[in-house]
Design an enzyme around this catalytic site. Structure first.
Site, PDB file in Angstrom:
ATOM      1  CG  ASN A 225     -28.711  47.266 -60.057  1.00 38.97           C
ATOM      2  OD1 ASN A 225     -29.865  46.860 -60.132  1.00 38.97           O
ATOM      3  ND2 ASN A 225     -27.705  46.639 -60.623  1.00 38.97           N
TER       4      ASN A 225
ATOM      5  CB  CYS B 201     -20.244  48.903 -52.800  1.00 35.27           C
ATOM      6  SG  CYS B 201     -21.061  50.505 -52.969  1.00 35.27           S
TER       7      CYS B 201
ATOM      8  CB  CYS C  73     -25.577  50.713 -55.185  1.00 30.95           C
ATOM      9  SG  CYS C  73     -23.834  50.659 -55.618  1.00 30.95           S
TER      10      CYS C  73
ATOM     11  CD  GLU D 258     -26.847  48.042 -51.732  1.00 24.97           C
ATOM     12  OE1 GLU D 258     -26.939  48.484 -52.903  1.00 24.97           O
ATOM     13  OE2 GLU D 258     -26.041  47.146 -51.413  1.00 24.97           O
TER      14      GLU D 258
ATOM     15  CD  GLU E 233     -25.274  47.781 -64.384  1.00 25.98           C
ATOM     16  OE1 GLU E 233     -24.828  46.967 -63.566  1.00 25.98           O
ATOM     17  OE2 GLU E 233     -25.337  47.552 -65.613  1.00 25.98           O
TER      18      GLU E 233
ATOM     19  CB  CYS F  71     -24.119  51.107 -50.371  1.00 18.50           C
ATOM     20  SG  CYS F  71     -24.663  51.461 -52.059  1.00 18.50           S
TER      21      CYS F  71
HETATM   22 ZN   LIG Z   1     -23.260  50.297 -53.363  1.00 19.21          ZN
END
Ligand SMILES: [Zn+2]
Length: 134
Positions: free
Chosen positions: A46, A90, A57, A59, A48, A93
């Site tokens: 990830n 999420c 993310c 993934e 940010e 993803c």
């Molecule tokens: Zn995600």
């Protein structure tokens, strides 16, 4: 649950890059490893951002690495985190993973407490949006 050698390898590869995660805001570090149909493993973490909406993310980061490396199909995907509770992909993803996979795709994930889970993507995302490919 009995995990396949493949799943254990992917989780291990994800754990290796977990330290590379950039998560100064949530302090939740996530890493993902993808086995592609070419047999290569691609990883992502990830990333940010101060502008939260720009966060990527793990993934989707791994999928981007796979595509950049010439892979096109996800055979298996694993997600590792330093969070004590299970973190499944999420919604965004799930959609991106669905674009590059076929059923049944196993999504495995682990927590900081060593718990390991595995689900079929089709169970957590049964009807992805898909356009006909040209
Ligand atoms: Zn995600």
């Amino acid at each position: 649950m009995e995990l396949s050698e493949e799943t254990n390898k992917l989780l291990s590869e994800a754990v290796k890059v977990l330290k590379n995660s950039y998560a100064p805001y949530s302090n939740i570090h996530v890493a993902s490893a993808i086995l592609s149909d070419g047999g290569r493993i691609y990883v992502g973490v990830n990333v940010e951002n101060s502008s939260y909406g720009l966060t990527i993310c793990a993934e989707r980061s791994a999928v981007s690495a796979m595509i950049s490396g010439g892979g096109r199909n996800i055979v298996a995907i694993a997600i590792a985190t330093d969070y004590p509770e299970p973190l499944m992909p999420c919604g965004a993803c799930r959609q991106v993973i669905a674009e590059f996979s076929e059923n049944p795709l196993i999504v495995s994930y682990s927590t900081s407490t060593g718990k390991i889970y595995a689900v079929r993507l089709s169970d957590i995302f049964p009807r992805p949006f898909k356009l006909m490919k040209q």
